[in-house]
Design a protein around this motif. Structure first.
Motif, PDB file in Angstrom:
ATOM      1  N   LEU A  95     -12.733 -14.218 -22.490  1.00  0.00           N
ATOM      2  CA  LEU A  95     -12.887 -13.919 -21.061  1.00  0.00           C
ATOM      3  C   LEU A  95     -11.555 -14.206 -20.366  1.00  0.00           C
ATOM      4  N   ILE A  96     -11.350 -13.573 -19.225  1.00  0.00           N
ATOM      5  CA  ILE A  96     -10.111 -13.792 -18.472  1.00  0.00           C
ATOM      6  C   ILE A  96     -10.355 -14.924 -17.475  1.00  0.00           C
ATOM      7  N   ASP A  97      -9.679 -16.039 -17.694  1.00  0.00           N
ATOM      8  CA  ASP A  97      -9.944 -17.258 -16.906  1.00  0.00           C
ATOM      9  C   ASP A  97      -9.738 -17.080 -15.407  1.00  0.00           C
ATOM     10  N   GLU A  98      -8.795 -16.187 -15.037  1.00  0.00           N
ATOM     11  CA  GLU A  98      -8.481 -16.024 -13.607  1.00  0.00           C
ATOM     12  C   GLU A  98      -9.511 -15.152 -12.882  1.00  0.00           C
ATOM     13  N   LEU A  99     -10.383 -14.522 -13.639  1.00  0.00           N
ATOM     14  CA  LEU A  99     -11.385 -13.632 -13.027  1.00  0.00           C
ATOM     15  C   LEU A  99     -12.758 -14.292 -13.014  1.00  0.00           C
ATOM     16  N   THR A 100     -13.551 -13.969 -12.002  1.00  0.00           N
ATOM     17  CA  THR A 100     -14.928 -14.490 -11.942  1.00  0.00           C
ATOM     18  C   THR A 100     -15.768 -13.782 -13.005  1.00  0.00           C
ATOM     19  N   VAL A 101     -16.982 -14.283 -13.191  1.00  0.00           N
ATOM     20  CA  VAL A 101     -17.932 -13.656 -14.114  1.00  0.00           C
ATOM     21  C   VAL A 101     -18.103 -12.181 -13.749  1.00  0.00           C
ATOM     22  N   TYR A 102     -18.304 -11.930 -12.459  1.00  0.00           N
ATOM     23  CA  TYR A 102     -18.499 -10.559 -11.981  1.00  0.00           C
ATOM     24  C   TYR A 102     -17.309  -9.677 -12.372  1.00  0.00           C
ATOM     25  N   GLU A 103     -16.099 -10.189 -12.101  1.00  0.00           N
ATOM     26  CA  GLU A 103     -14.887  -9.401 -12.353  1.00  0.00           C
ATOM     27  C   GLU A 103     -14.650  -9.188 -13.851  1.00  0.00           C
ATOM     28  N   ASN A 104     -14.963 -10.202 -14.653  1.00  0.00           N
ATOM     29  CA  ASN A 104     -14.835 -10.058 -16.104  1.00  0.00           C
ATOM     30  C   ASN A 104     -15.730  -8.925 -16.614  1.00  0.00           C
ATOM     31  N   ILE A 105     -16.969  -8.915 -16.139  1.00  0.00           N
ATOM     32  CA  ILE A 105     -17.927  -7.899 -16.604  1.00  0.00           C
ATOM     33  C   ILE A 105     -17.523  -6.506 -16.124  1.00  0.00           C
ATOM     34  N   ASN A 131     -29.837 -12.581 -16.731  1.00  0.00           N
ATOM     35  CA  ASN A 131     -30.191 -13.754 -15.898  1.00  0.00           C
ATOM     36  C   ASN A 131     -28.971 -14.588 -15.509  1.00  0.00           C
ATOM     37  N   ILE A 132     -27.883 -13.910 -15.130  1.00  0.00           N
ATOM     38  CA  ILE A 132     -26.677 -14.662 -14.745  1.00  0.00           C
ATOM     39  C   ILE A 132     -26.212 -14.286 -13.327  1.00  0.00           C
ATOM     40  N   VAL A 133     -27.140 -13.761 -12.526  1.00  0.00           N
ATOM     41  CA  VAL A 133     -26.785 -13.385 -11.143  1.00  0.00           C
ATOM     42  C   VAL A 133     -26.206 -14.598 -10.405  1.00  0.00           C
ATOM     43  N   GLY A 134     -26.818 -15.765 -10.609  1.00  0.00           N
ATOM     44  CA  GLY A 134     -26.367 -16.981  -9.929  1.00  0.00           C
ATOM     45  C   GLY A 134     -24.991 -17.468 -10.359  1.00  0.00           C
ATOM     46  N   LYS A 135     -24.488 -16.898 -11.444  1.00  0.00           N
ATOM     47  CA  LYS A 135     -23.183 -17.347 -11.973  1.00  0.00           C
ATOM     48  C   LYS A 135     -22.056 -16.361 -11.645  1.00  0.00           C
ATOM     49  N   LYS A 136     -22.367 -15.295 -10.925  1.00  0.00           N
ATOM     50  CA  LYS A 136     -21.404 -14.191 -10.819  1.00  0.00           C
ATOM     51  C   LYS A 136     -20.083 -14.575 -10.157  1.00  0.00           C
ATOM     52  N   ASP A 137     -20.095 -15.592  -9.276  1.00  0.00           N
ATOM     53  CA  ASP A 137     -18.851 -15.974  -8.587  1.00  0.00           C
ATOM     54  C   ASP A 137     -18.131 -17.155  -9.248  1.00  0.00           C
ATOM     55  N   LEU A 138     -18.687 -17.618 -10.377  1.00  0.00           N
ATOM     56  CA  LEU A 138     -18.035 -18.730 -11.083  1.00  0.00           C
ATOM     57  C   LEU A 138     -16.941 -18.196 -12.008  1.00  0.00           C
ATOM     58  N   PHE A 139     -16.048 -19.097 -12.404  1.00  0.00           N
ATOM     59  CA  PHE A 139     -14.994 -18.731 -13.353  1.00  0.00           C
ATOM     60  C   PHE A 139     -15.428 -19.198 -14.742  1.00  0.00           C
ATOM     61  N   PRO A 140     -14.911 -18.570 -15.816  1.00  0.00           N
ATOM     62  CA  PRO A 140     -15.333 -18.915 -17.179  1.00  0.00           C
ATOM     63  C   PRO A 140     -15.311 -20.419 -17.476  1.00  0.00           C
ATOM     64  N   THR A 141     -14.298 -21.129 -16.955  1.00  0.00           N
ATOM     65  CA  THR A 141     -14.188 -22.568 -17.262  1.00  0.00           C
ATOM     66  C   THR A 141     -15.331 -23.383 -16.654  1.00  0.00           C
ATOM     67  N   GLN A 142     -16.061 -22.777 -15.718  1.00  0.00           N
ATOM     68  CA  GLN A 142     -17.183 -23.489 -15.081  1.00  0.00           C
ATOM     69  C   GLN A 142     -18.503 -23.248 -15.816  1.00  0.00           C
ATOM     70  N   LEU A 143     -18.438 -22.495 -16.918  1.00  0.00           N
ATOM     71  CA  LEU A 143     -19.660 -22.141 -17.654  1.00  0.00           C
ATOM     72  C   LEU A 143     -19.738 -22.887 -18.983  1.00  0.00           C
TER      73      LEU A 143
END
Length: 222
Positions: A95-105, A131-143
């Motif tokens: 995953l690209i660390d600088e991008l949010t979950v949404y942006e990565n997808i 089931n990851i709608v709640g995570k869409k604005d997080l960054f990979p390192t927060q998961l």
């Protein structure tokens, strides 16, 4: 049939010597197959996946994908083909660390020049499915590892590939997360997606409809 390899080899030169990473691979994979590649480290599993996925290329032999002669293509044509039809799932998530979950997808859709409104709809759809709608604005390192792998699979699926290549997809996960990922692959396979996974795990391999064993760059006869 989705792909066919005829006497496909991957030879590299090291210190003036030729080394065969893959040796005369003959393989036919049908649409809807779920293949497990097994073999010890260094047997050629990842190299085979990378060559099938066109991230690398065979140095000898023929490779046909969706009736297209990949071995005769220029880099640009190959790149277009794999972006259109192949999804990758890596052990290290990539995953690209600088991008949010949404942006990565969303990234693969940008490559394909999908319109903004359509991108939004597709990403919303897949966030919901996983089931990851709640995570869409997080960054990979927060998961957690399991969540990162889910995002990796969501990203691989967003462009509706015909073939998913998974390299040790549960390698960094605990057993519960690993089972969830493998069950997800089974579900996708039932929907018609062809899957090839490289794995060390007997239990993961058993999810496949066919096991292919590699040793020293060659397929072990069944």
């Amino acid at each position: 049939m989705i792909l066919k390899l005829n006497n496909a080899s991957k030879i590299i030169k090291s210190s003036g010597k030729k080394i065969a990473l893959l040796n005369d691979i003959n393989l036919e994979i049908n649409t809807g197959d779920f293949i497990s590649l097994m073999g010890p480290s260094g047997s050629g599993k990842s190299t085979l996946l990378n060559c099938i996925g066109m991230l690398d290329h065979f140095t000898e032999g023929a490779y046909t994908f969706l009736d297209e002669p990949v071995h005769a293509m220029k880099e640009k044509q190959r790149s277009k083909l794999y972006k259109e039809y192949i999804g990758f799932v890596f052990q290290a998530y990539h995953l690209i660390d600088e991008l949010t979950v949404y942006e990565n997808i969303e990234t693969p859709l940008l490559y394909k020049n999908v319109k903004s409104s359509e991108r939004k709809a597709q990403v919303a759809d897949i966030l919901d499915r996983f089931n990851i709608v709640g995570k869409k604005d997080l960054f990979p390192t927060q998961l957690s590892g399991g969540q990162q792998q889910l995002v990796g699979i969501a990203r691989a699926l967003i462009s509706k590939p015909k073939l998913i290549l998974a390299d040790e997809p549960t390698g960094n996960l605990n057993s519960k997360q690993g089972i969830e990922i493998m069950e997800l692959f089974t579900e996708l396979n039932k929907e018609g997606v062809t899957i090839i996974q490289a794995t060390h795990s007997e239990s993961n391999a058993a999810y496949g409809s066919r096991i292919i064993n590699l040793l020293d760059g060659s397929i072990v006869p069944e």
